[in-house]
Design a protein around this motif. Structure first.
Motif, PDB file in Angstrom:
ATOM      1  N   MET A   1       0.855  -1.402  -0.051  1.00 50.07           N
ATOM      2  CA  MET A   1      -0.147  -0.190  -0.018  1.00 50.07           C
ATOM      3  C   MET A   1       0.778   1.257  -0.100  1.00 50.07           C
ATOM      4  O   MET A   1       2.003   1.260   0.532  1.00 50.07           O
ATOM      5  CB  MET A   1      -1.080   0.063   1.136  1.00 50.07           C
ATOM      6  N   SER A   2       0.315   2.013  -0.780  1.00 56.24           N
ATOM      7  CA  SER A   2       1.282   3.525  -0.578  1.00 56.24           C
ATOM      8  C   SER A   2       1.125   4.319   0.621  1.00 56.24           C
ATOM      9  O   SER A   2      -0.022   3.963   1.343  1.00 56.24           O
ATOM     10  CB  SER A   2       0.827   4.251  -1.856  1.00 56.24           C
ATOM     11  N   GLU A   3       1.763   4.999   0.798  1.00 54.90           N
ATOM     12  CA  GLU A   3       1.927   6.208   1.998  1.00 54.90           C
ATOM     13  C   GLU A   3       0.377   6.844   2.133  1.00 54.90           C
ATOM     14  O   GLU A   3       0.056   7.001   3.141  1.00 54.90           O
ATOM     15  CB  GLU A   3       3.151   6.905   1.979  1.00 54.90           C
ATOM     16  N   LEU A   4       0.146   7.382   1.169  1.00 51.08           N
ATOM     17  CA  LEU A   4      -1.146   8.275   0.850  1.00 51.08           C
ATOM     18  C   LEU A   4      -2.243   7.355   1.331  1.00 51.08           C
ATOM     19  O   LEU A   4      -3.302   7.811   2.139  1.00 51.08           O
ATOM     20  CB  LEU A   4      -1.320   8.761  -0.344  1.00 51.08           C
ATOM     21  N   THR A   5      -2.273   5.965   1.028  1.00 52.34           N
ATOM     22  CA  THR A   5      -3.535   5.214   1.322  1.00 52.34           C
ATOM     23  C   THR A   5      -3.554   4.978   2.897  1.00 52.34           C
ATOM     24  O   THR A   5      -4.449   5.015   3.550  1.00 52.34           O
ATOM     25  CB  THR A   5      -3.480   3.928   0.561  1.00 52.34           C
ATOM     26  N   LEU A   6      -2.238   4.797   3.445  1.00 49.19           N
ATOM     27  CA  LEU A   6      -2.087   4.302   4.820  1.00 49.19           C
ATOM     28  C   LEU A   6      -2.660   5.759   5.532  1.00 49.19           C
ATOM     29  O   LEU A   6      -3.304   5.470   6.659  1.00 49.19           O
ATOM     30  CB  LEU A   6      -0.889   3.815   4.950  1.00 49.19           C
ATOM     31  N   PHE A   7      -2.186   6.577   5.284  1.00 48.01           N
ATOM     32  CA  PHE A   7      -2.282   7.959   5.890  1.00 48.01           C
ATOM     33  C   PHE A   7      -3.806   8.101   5.951  1.00 48.01           C
ATOM     34  O   PHE A   7      -4.516   8.658   6.792  1.00 48.01           O
ATOM     35  CB  PHE A   7      -1.693   9.116   5.393  1.00 48.01           C
ATOM     36  N   LEU A   8      -4.545   7.876   4.813  1.00 45.77           N
ATOM     37  CA  LEU A   8      -5.878   8.262   4.622  1.00 45.77           C
ATOM     38  C   LEU A   8      -6.768   7.194   5.818  1.00 45.77           C
ATOM     39  O   LEU A   8      -7.743   7.591   6.237  1.00 45.77           O
ATOM     40  CB  LEU A   8      -6.474   8.100   3.237  1.00 45.77           C
ATOM     41  N   ILE A   9      -6.540   5.750   5.883  1.00 46.10           N
ATOM     42  CA  ILE A   9      -7.008   4.875   6.569  1.00 46.10           C
ATOM     43  C   ILE A   9      -6.726   5.330   8.038  1.00 46.10           C
ATOM     44  O   ILE A   9      -7.812   5.374   8.732  1.00 46.10           O
ATOM     45  CB  ILE A   9      -6.293   3.652   6.217  1.00 46.10           C
ATOM     46  N   ARG A  10      -5.608   5.813   8.364  1.00 49.10           N
ATOM     47  CA  ARG A  10      -5.458   6.268   9.618  1.00 49.10           C
ATOM     48  C   ARG A  10      -6.346   7.413  10.040  1.00 49.10           C
ATOM     49  O   ARG A  10      -6.841   7.765  11.127  1.00 49.10           O
ATOM     50  CB  ARG A  10      -3.968   6.552   9.936  1.00 49.10           C
ATOM     51  N   MET A  11      -6.450   8.403   9.140  1.00 47.78           N
ATOM     52  CA  MET A  11      -7.215   9.643   9.277  1.00 47.78           C
ATOM     53  C   MET A  11      -8.637   9.226   9.653  1.00 47.78           C
ATOM     54  O   MET A  11      -9.356   9.815  10.602  1.00 47.78           O
ATOM     55  CB  MET A  11      -7.092  10.740   8.262  1.00 47.78           C
ATOM     56  N   ALA A  12      -9.164   8.366   8.754  1.00 47.27           N
ATOM     57  CA  ALA A  12     -10.415   7.709   8.728  1.00 47.27           C
ATOM     58  C   ALA A  12     -10.669   7.102  10.151  1.00 47.27           C
ATOM     59  O   ALA A  12     -11.868   7.415  10.771  1.00 47.27           O
ATOM     60  CB  ALA A  12     -10.881   7.057   7.703  1.00 47.27           C
ATOM     61  N   PHE A  13      -9.968   6.397  10.441  1.00 45.28           N
ATOM     62  CA  PHE A  13      -9.984   5.798  11.858  1.00 45.28           C
ATOM     63  C   PHE A  13     -10.201   6.627  12.993  1.00 45.28           C
ATOM     64  O   PHE A  13     -10.680   6.294  13.990  1.00 45.28           O
ATOM     65  CB  PHE A  13      -8.615   4.496  11.940  1.00 45.28           C
ATOM     66  N   LEU A  14      -9.187   7.471  13.104  1.00 45.86           N
ATOM     67  CA  LEU A  14      -8.923   8.747  13.938  1.00 45.86           C
ATOM     68  C   LEU A  14     -10.170   9.423  13.938  1.00 45.86           C
ATOM     69  O   LEU A  14     -11.049   9.723  15.169  1.00 45.86           O
ATOM     70  CB  LEU A  14      -7.869   9.433  13.741  1.00 45.86           C
TER      71      LEU A  14
END
Length: 159
Positions: A1-14
């Motif tokens: 997974m790209s860094e952008l996808t991981l960042f968006l998943i973390r923000m959605a979880f938060l």
């Protein structure tokens, strides 16, 4: 997974986590302090149904209920006169019928009159108010002998 996808998943979880925390705080606040009443509803409230314009108590008609009685629960036998309506039911110190029940909210339900009919209204309690076996979501008419369950406590209108 790209860094952008991981960042968006973390923000959605938060974001989801914060929504959960804020909704839990809202439920706790409404349980402790009761539901908010709009300012227009506070000022425009009519005089209690048990009183005439002269301020004298109205004599209840024959066959009409005179009190609310706890028939089952820890406070069995407790009663409140309907002449003092509207009656607040809950764990709070301002309740007409104060219940020491873990399943009852601070401001759980209210019993009030409209004309010759009596209504029970749930005040946004966590565990709900039941008329017979049915959980109510809006003011519901009750009569003599109809069982109203609040937590583990059962109440009835009596003569």
């Amino acid at each position: 997974m790209s860094e952008l996808t991981l960042f968006l998943i973390r923000m959605a979880f938060l974001a989801i986590l914060w929504i959960f925390v804020l909704s839990a705080i809202s439920v706790i606040r409404s349980d402790m302090f009761g539901a908010r009443v709009p300012e227009t509803a506070r000022g425009g409230a009519p005089a209690p149904a048990g009183r005439k314009a002269s301020g004298k108590p109205r004599k209840p008609r024959r066959g009409a209920p005179t009190h609310l009685l706890v028939v089952e629960g820890a406070e069995a036998g407790a009663r409140a006169e309907l002449a003092d309506a509207p009656l607040l039911i809950g764990r709070g110190s301002d309740a007409a019928i104060k219940l020491d029940d873990d399943y009852v909210s601070t401001r759980h339900a209210r019993v009030a009159a409209s004309g010759d009919e009596w209504f029970v209204e749930d005040l946004g309690s966590t565990n709900g108010t039941y008329v017979g076996p049915v959980r109510i979501t809006q003011p519901t008419t009750i009569g003599l002998g109809v069982q109203v369950r609040v937590g583990k406590t059962i109440l009835e209108l009596r003569k």
